[in-house]
Design a protein around this motif. Structure first.
Motif: not given
Length: 523
Positions: A73, A76-77, A83, A86-87, A89-91
């Motif tokens: 995250a 990605a940010k 921001e 940023s989520g 990446a994990s998704t």
């Protein structure tokens, strides 16, 4: 394993040109008896060797995933400058894990666990390289593409638990699965702690420090893939199929011999002449039995398989939905980064460290009993976490129980799923299970933020607990059917499985999978 002229003449073995995967061929490291079938001592050694290789690979694979995901995250940010993005990446990693589950399962069904796991780790390593390239170039879409491929390593980590079950005795299957799940603890704990040192190793190379963890992750996946390729021999899935086929052939030989000796079974008391086209038909039937369609049919035909699949998916979704927003809730109530990290560590401890206990319970008291334990623990966890309201010790206890409930559901559900379907369809069914659990968890994680923003963490936890209701309904439905009369041929052909009614297959498929259910019923 008596029986004359008994070879493992199935498409399951001959589909691959790699003779190292065929356990009955000379020079492959198997320990055959006089008929070419591993004897009891040889099979026991093979089980220990397979488990050891899988545990080591799981430690390494878990380390690679945890090291990189810890900073996904943040990276990605940095690259996106937002921001809010940023989520993703994990998704993307979760989506990759889900999308690759079925192709990897199909590959394993055709070529065995060794090939499938090796390919998965290599895809994960390549994904890590693409993430690093995206970071170095400042290309956010390329970074997300790499994260999607990176998810293949997580898929391999999940599929490894089924590889441990391939050769396990039915009464020890849950413990075999739980040991591999437990091995993830080491990587999950060490990974986040070495993410920062990994960043220092890329200083001066034009790569952001936060991408250094992906350099290390790719290297670890590469080592893990090589380890699997070299040491996971003979292949556990192909060996399990060969053993099942040998048992079926032995029973057929015995029956034919009895018929020829008594004059029964043919018009003149003779064993029928072999059909010259039977080999091709058998190969085609074996391939069809391993297809996704056969996997779907196996789940549809087995109440136990449906219960197992729903248990795994709902337990994982409930856990992810509550866990993913826990740091946000803790932060809203004044918790600092150190305390949040401690609570998450306690949660991870609950997820993995006690999985051997869950495996032991599933083998001793029954799969369904531990599934109900999972529902109870997850419900209590949701109640504790959802009503903590700033009481951090209560939040920690809730997150610990959340991990513990997830472990109980994953181990018992995976064992029951393996028990409930015939051997040829297992790899496809297991891939379908991983697709379902990751897709549903991805949706749950994405919606968790929306629910929390609109209604709060308490309502999010309550909705997560409500997801478990279908499991309770299926268990109750199962028990209402226990007294119903069943055909003697129903089930897998060799008796009931732990914590189930009568198995999950019928007819010839049941005979092929009869090794999975040779123990006593426990509920």
């Amino acid at each position: 394993m008596g029986g004359g002229n008994r070879g493992w003449q199935t498409a399951d073995v001959t589909d691959t040109d790699d003779t190292a995967d065929a356990p009955d061929r000379p020079g492959t490291g198997a320990v055959p008896d006089a008929d070419g079938v591993p004897d009891a001592d040889g099979l026991a050694r093979l089980r220990r060797r397979t488990t050891t290789v899988l545990v080591i690979s799981q430690m390494l694979g878990g380390l690679g995933v945890a090291t990189a995901v810890a900073l996904a995250a943040v990276l990605a940010k940095e690259i996106s400058g937002s921001e809010a993005l940023s989520g993703l990446a994990s998704t993307s990693s979760v989506i990759g894990t889900a999308l690759l589950s079925l192709p990897l399962a199909s590959l394993m069904a055709a070529r065995g666990r060794r090939v499938g796991l090796t390919v998965a780790y290599l895809i994960g390593a390549a994904g890590g390289v693409v993430v690093v390239a995206g970071a170095a170039l400042g290309n956010f879409p390329l970074l997300l593409l790499g994260m999607t491929a990176f998810g293949a390593a997580s898929s391999a980590n999940l599929q490894a638990r089924y590889a441990a079950a391939d050769l396990a005795e039915p009464e020890r299957r849950a413990r075999a699965i739980s040991l591999v799940v437990w091995a993830t603890t080491i990587g999950a704990v060490l990974g986040p702690n070495i993410a920062a040192p990994a960043g220092k190793t890329v200083t001066g190379m034009g790569i952001p420090a936060t991408a250094g963890a992906f350099v290390w992750g790719s290297a670890v996946f590469l080592v893990t893939g090589v380890l699997i390729h070299l040491l996971l021999r003979p292949d556990p899935l192909l060996t399990a199929r060969a053993l099942a086929d040998a048992d079926w052939t032995s029973d057929t030989d015995t029956a034919s011999g009895a018929d020829s000796g008594t004059g029964k079974g043919t018009e003149e008391g003779r064993v029928p002449e072999p059909d010259v086209g039977a080999g091709k038909d058998a190969d085609k039937g074996a391939r069809e039995g391993r297809s996704l369609r056969a996997g779907l049919a196996a789940v549809g035909a087995s109440p136990q398989a449906r219960l197992a699949l729903v248990t795994i998916a709902t337990a994982h979704t409930a856990m992810v939905s509550v866990m993913v927003m826990a740091p946000v809730d803790l932060g809203h109530h004044g918790a600092g980064i150190e305390l949040i990290g401690l609570v998450i560590s306690v949660h991870i401890l609950g997820m993995y460290a006690f999985s051997p206990l869950m495996g032991w319970l599933a083998d001793r008291v029954g799969r369904v009993a531990v599934i109900l334990l999972s529902v109870t623990l997850l419900s209590c966890a949701a109640a504790l976490a959802g009503t903590a309201n700033g009481h951090h010790a209560q939040s920690g206890a809730g997150l610990f129980l959340l991990g513990l409930g997830w472990s109980a559901g994953l181990v018992s559900g995976s064992a029951l799923l393996t028990d409930a379907v015939p051997q040829p369809a297992r790899a496809a069914v297991q891939g379908l299970s991983d697709l379902t659990m990751n897709a549903s968890a991805g949706a749950g994680g994405a919606l968790a933020g929306v629910v929390m923003s609109a209604a709060g963490y308490g309502w999010l936890s309550a909705m997560a607990a409500a997801l478990l209701l279908p499991v309770v309904v299926l268990v109750l439905f199962r028990h209402t059917r226990r007294g119903a009369p069943r055909s003697p041929d129903a089930g897998s052909g060799a008796g009931p499985i732990p914590g189930s009614d009568s198995g999950g297959a019928t007819g010839k498929e049941g005979d092929e999978g009869k090794d999975v259910s040779a123990d006593t019923a426990r509920t």
